[in-house]
Design a protein around this motif. Structure first.
Motif, PDB file in Angstrom:
ATOM      1  N   ILE A 156       0.740  -1.180   0.054  1.00  0.00           N
ATOM      2  CA  ILE A 156       0.083   0.030   0.026  1.00  0.00           C
ATOM      3  C   ILE A 156       0.974   1.338  -0.043  1.00  0.00           C
ATOM      4  CG2 ILE A 156      -1.782   1.407   1.197  1.00  0.00           C
ATOM      5  CD1 ILE A 156      -2.764  -1.103   2.313  1.00  0.00           C
ATOM      6  N   GLY A 157       0.891   1.980  -1.020  1.00  0.00           N
ATOM      7  CA  GLY A 157       1.782   2.907  -1.227  1.00  0.00           C
ATOM      8  C   GLY A 157       1.186   4.353  -0.701  1.00  0.00           C
ATOM      9  N   GLU A 158       1.927   5.472  -0.983  1.00  0.00           N
ATOM     10  CA  GLU A 158       1.629   6.907  -0.192  1.00  0.00           C
ATOM     11  C   GLU A 158       0.128   7.026  -0.890  1.00  0.00           C
ATOM     12  OE1 GLU A 158       2.369   9.065   1.883  1.00  0.00           O
ATOM     13  OE2 GLU A 158       3.750   7.245   2.591  1.00  0.00           O
ATOM     14  N   HIS A 159       0.387   7.161  -2.219  1.00  0.00           N
ATOM     15  CA  HIS A 159      -0.830   7.518  -3.001  1.00  0.00           C
ATOM     16  C   HIS A 159      -2.086   6.807  -2.341  1.00  0.00           C
ATOM     17  CE1 HIS A 159      -2.492   9.522  -6.958  1.00  0.00           C
ATOM     18  NE2 HIS A 159      -3.371   9.577  -5.900  1.00  0.00           N
ATOM     19  N   SER A 160      -2.075   5.804  -2.327  1.00  0.00           N
ATOM     20  CA  SER A 160      -3.248   4.687  -1.783  1.00  0.00           C
ATOM     21  C   SER A 160      -3.438   5.168  -0.452  1.00  0.00           C
ATOM     22  CB  SER A 160      -2.874   3.286  -1.928  1.00  0.00           C
ATOM     23  OG  SER A 160      -2.977   3.002  -3.289  1.00  0.00           O
ATOM     24  N   ARG A 161      -2.662   5.275   0.238  1.00  0.00           N
ATOM     25  CA  ARG A 161      -2.623   5.769   2.056  1.00  0.00           C
ATOM     26  C   ARG A 161      -3.548   7.099   2.195  1.00  0.00           C
ATOM     27  NH1 ARG A 161       0.029   2.743   5.931  1.00  0.00           N
ATOM     28  NH2 ARG A 161       1.208   1.116   4.980  1.00  0.00           N
ATOM     29  N   ARG A 162      -3.019   7.966   1.090  1.00  0.00           N
ATOM     30  CA  ARG A 162      -3.885   9.122   1.084  1.00  0.00           C
ATOM     31  C   ARG A 162      -5.486   9.196   0.857  1.00  0.00           C
ATOM     32  NH1 ARG A 162       0.136  11.742  -1.870  1.00  0.00           N
ATOM     33  NH2 ARG A 162      -1.248  12.063  -3.644  1.00  0.00           N
ATOM     34  N   VAL A 163      -5.630   8.340  -0.381  1.00  0.00           N
ATOM     35  CA  VAL A 163      -7.110   7.930  -0.662  1.00  0.00           C
ATOM     36  C   VAL A 163      -7.662   7.230   0.508  1.00  0.00           C
ATOM     37  CG1 VAL A 163      -8.556   6.747  -2.141  1.00  0.00           C
ATOM     38  CG2 VAL A 163      -6.343   7.541  -3.110  1.00  0.00           C
ATOM     39  N   ILE A 164      -7.180   6.171   1.014  1.00  0.00           N
ATOM     40  CA  ILE A 164      -8.056   5.586   2.257  1.00  0.00           C
ATOM     41  C   ILE A 164      -8.074   6.588   3.280  1.00  0.00           C
ATOM     42  CG2 ILE A 164      -7.318   3.854   3.870  1.00  0.00           C
ATOM     43  CD1 ILE A 164      -5.932   2.328   1.813  1.00  0.00           C
ATOM     44  N   GLN A 165      -7.281   7.291   3.633  1.00  0.00           N
ATOM     45  CA  GLN A 165      -7.537   8.365   4.756  1.00  0.00           C
ATOM     46  C   GLN A 165      -8.627   9.319   4.476  1.00  0.00           C
ATOM     47  OE1 GLN A 165      -3.973  10.207   6.131  1.00  0.00           O
ATOM     48  NE2 GLN A 165      -4.893  10.570   7.883  1.00  0.00           N
ATOM     49  N   ASP A 166      -8.339   9.834   3.318  1.00  0.00           N
ATOM     50  CA  ASP A 166      -9.657  10.664   2.807  1.00  0.00           C
ATOM     51  C   ASP A 166     -11.167  10.162   2.887  1.00  0.00           C
ATOM     52  OD1 ASP A 166      -7.841  12.624   2.248  1.00  0.00           O
ATOM     53  OD2 ASP A 166      -7.797  12.392   0.012  1.00  0.00           O
ATOM     54  N   VAL A 167     -11.136   8.742   2.405  1.00  0.00           N
ATOM     55  CA  VAL A 167     -12.467   8.246   2.481  1.00  0.00           C
ATOM     56  C   VAL A 167     -12.830   7.850   3.848  1.00  0.00           C
ATOM     57  CG1 VAL A 167     -13.521   6.002   2.046  1.00  0.00           C
ATOM     58  CG2 VAL A 167     -12.024   7.265   0.404  1.00  0.00           C
ATOM     59  N   LEU A 168     -11.849   7.510   4.837  1.00  0.00           N
ATOM     60  CA  LEU A 168     -11.989   7.167   5.967  1.00  0.00           C
ATOM     61  C   LEU A 168     -12.693   8.460   6.814  1.00  0.00           C
ATOM     62  CD1 LEU A 168      -9.184   4.791   6.995  1.00  0.00           C
ATOM     63  CD2 LEU A 168     -11.678   4.110   6.867  1.00  0.00           C
ATOM     64  N   GLU A 169     -12.127   9.483   6.643  1.00  0.00           N
ATOM     65  CA  GLU A 169     -12.318  10.899   7.268  1.00  0.00           C
ATOM     66  C   GLU A 169     -13.540  11.598   6.889  1.00  0.00           C
ATOM     67  OE1 GLU A 169      -8.641  13.249   7.364  1.00  0.00           O
ATOM     68  OE2 GLU A 169      -7.562  11.957   8.957  1.00  0.00           O
TER      69      GLU A 169
END
Ligand code: ATP
Ligand code: MN
Ligand code: MN
Length: 364
Positions: free
Chosen positions: A78-91
């Motif tokens: 799970i790379g940087e970009h994917s982590r950012r997307v995951i964080q946005d959806v979670l928040e």
């Protein structure tokens, strides 16, 4: 550190080392990542597309719902970009980037065009660049279409209506009946998404074989001609078997997905069942028919059960971790310089030193 010890602590790096059920708890996250994977694929960025697909696949294998990024721990893949997307959806419940993609003219048009049977990313992209935006545009501007694409356009609505399991099973029976006419003892096996337990799919994948090697040769063309003569086929194009063992294994990585079995890509005319399609009496359904000699059958079954990502990971694992070449025909050990035969899917996993993953857990 969260009380929920990192969910992904024991996550194995290759999807073929994990069990991935059809239903999982992180649907909104995987959907967002898969949209970005699809969009990257539309612009020809295969590497970027794969990175998002890998991240989505890891989330599908998590044992529970992710509520904070920290729970992931140092997960593989799970790379940087994917982590950012995951964080946005979670928040926020959504990712602005994903929403922008979904609304973009390019994404929507590419999606519309690639849903035509016989249209890939390259063709869709060329049409987009030529200014085409709708299916009507294709017709009005007399766009040159292959016979396959013409059929795809003609049956666009039906082919983009999910195929139900019951419909897949009745097509399986139609083919089985035809097969019995010409080669008693031959079998027809439902592969693809339905074998993984999906309740519906985009097509029906059927594998034909006979317990005596060689008897299956020539079967497909007879079956298809007969079905055609019964008015059950709306479109078909067949391909002869071009596989020869003496050529040795394919170079790994090269023609990853394609195999060389005798096969038929077709559109069936399925009589309406119950209320489905009752208004018109029939429905067009995409069917892939593949013939495998019995010695290659377990490899073909493994290769045609999917998911696509699971297959890709199996082959990557075989190559990188075992120095073996796996495809839908054979498994070749490049250190021992020999083919490893198998009578079942279980034996293929054994050769690879992998724990067996049943079809319903291959939804990577
Ligand atoms: P769906 O429900 O959308 O049909 P699916 O998983 O069955 O999902 P398919 O595209 O039908 O998707 O593919 C099923 C499997 O067959 C995949 O794992 C893929 O690797 C394999 N496959 C599909 N097309 C080919 C092909 N042309 N050559 C070799 N293997 C293929
Ligand atoms: Mn399928
Ligand atoms: Mn298919």
């Amino acid at each position: 550190v969260s009380a929920l010890a990192p969910l992904g602590q024991q996550m194995a790096p290759y999807a073929c080392q994990r069990r991935t059920p059809l239903l999982h708890s992180n649907q909104p996250l995987t959907e967002a990542l898969e949209t970005l994977a699809e969009d990257a694929g539309f612009s020809g960025s295969e590497g970027r597309s794969l990175a998002f697909t890998r991240a989505a696949s890891v989330l599908k294998a998590l044992p529970g719902r992710l509520s904070a990024l920290e729970e992931l721990g140092p997960l593989p893949g799970i790379g940087e970009h994917s982590r950012r997307v995951i964080q946005d959806v979670l928040e926020d419940g959504v990712s602005v980037e994903v929403e922008r993609v979904k609304l973009s003219e390019r994404y929507r048009t590419m999606k519309l065009f690639t849903k035509i049977f016989g249209v890939g990313v390259r063709t869709a992209s060329r049409w987009y660049q030529e200014g085409l935006r709708t299916l009507v545009d294709l017709q009005e501007r007399n766009t040159k279409l292959t016979r396959q694409q013409q059929a795809g356009l003609r049956h666009y609505e039906d082919l983009n209506t999910p195929v139900e399991r019951g419909e897949a099973e009745s097509i399986g029976r139609m083919v089985q009946e035809a097969v019995q006419r010409f080669l008693p003892g031959a079998s027809v096996t439902l592969a693809g998404g339905f074998r993984r337990g999906k309740p519906h799919g985009h097509d029906v994948d059927l594998l034909l074989t006979h317990p005596e090697a060689g008897r299956e040769a020539g079967l497909l063309s007879r079956v298809v001609s007969w079905l055609d003569s019964q008015g059950l086929i709306l479109y078909q194009h067949s391909q002869e078997n071009s596989f020869a063992l003496h050529e040795g294994p394919e170079p790994p990585g090269g023609r990853d997905v394609l195999d060389r079995f005798e096969r038929c890509f077709s559109i069936f005319r399925l009589e309406a069942q119950g209320r489905l399609g009752a208004a018109r009496g029939w429905k067009a359904v995409r069917v892939d028919l593949v013939v495998a000699p019995v010695g290659q059958f377990p490899f073909a079954l493994l290769g045609w059960t999917g998911s696509r990502h699971f297959e890709r990971e199996l082959r990557r694992f075989a190559g990188h971790e075992r120095k073996m070449v796996l495809n839908s025909h054979t498994l070749y050990d490049t250190r021992l310089n020999l083919f490893l035969p198998a009578a079942s899917e279980e034996e293929i996993f054994q050769h690879l030193g992998l724990e067996y993953v049943p079809p319903t857990q291959r939804n990577a």
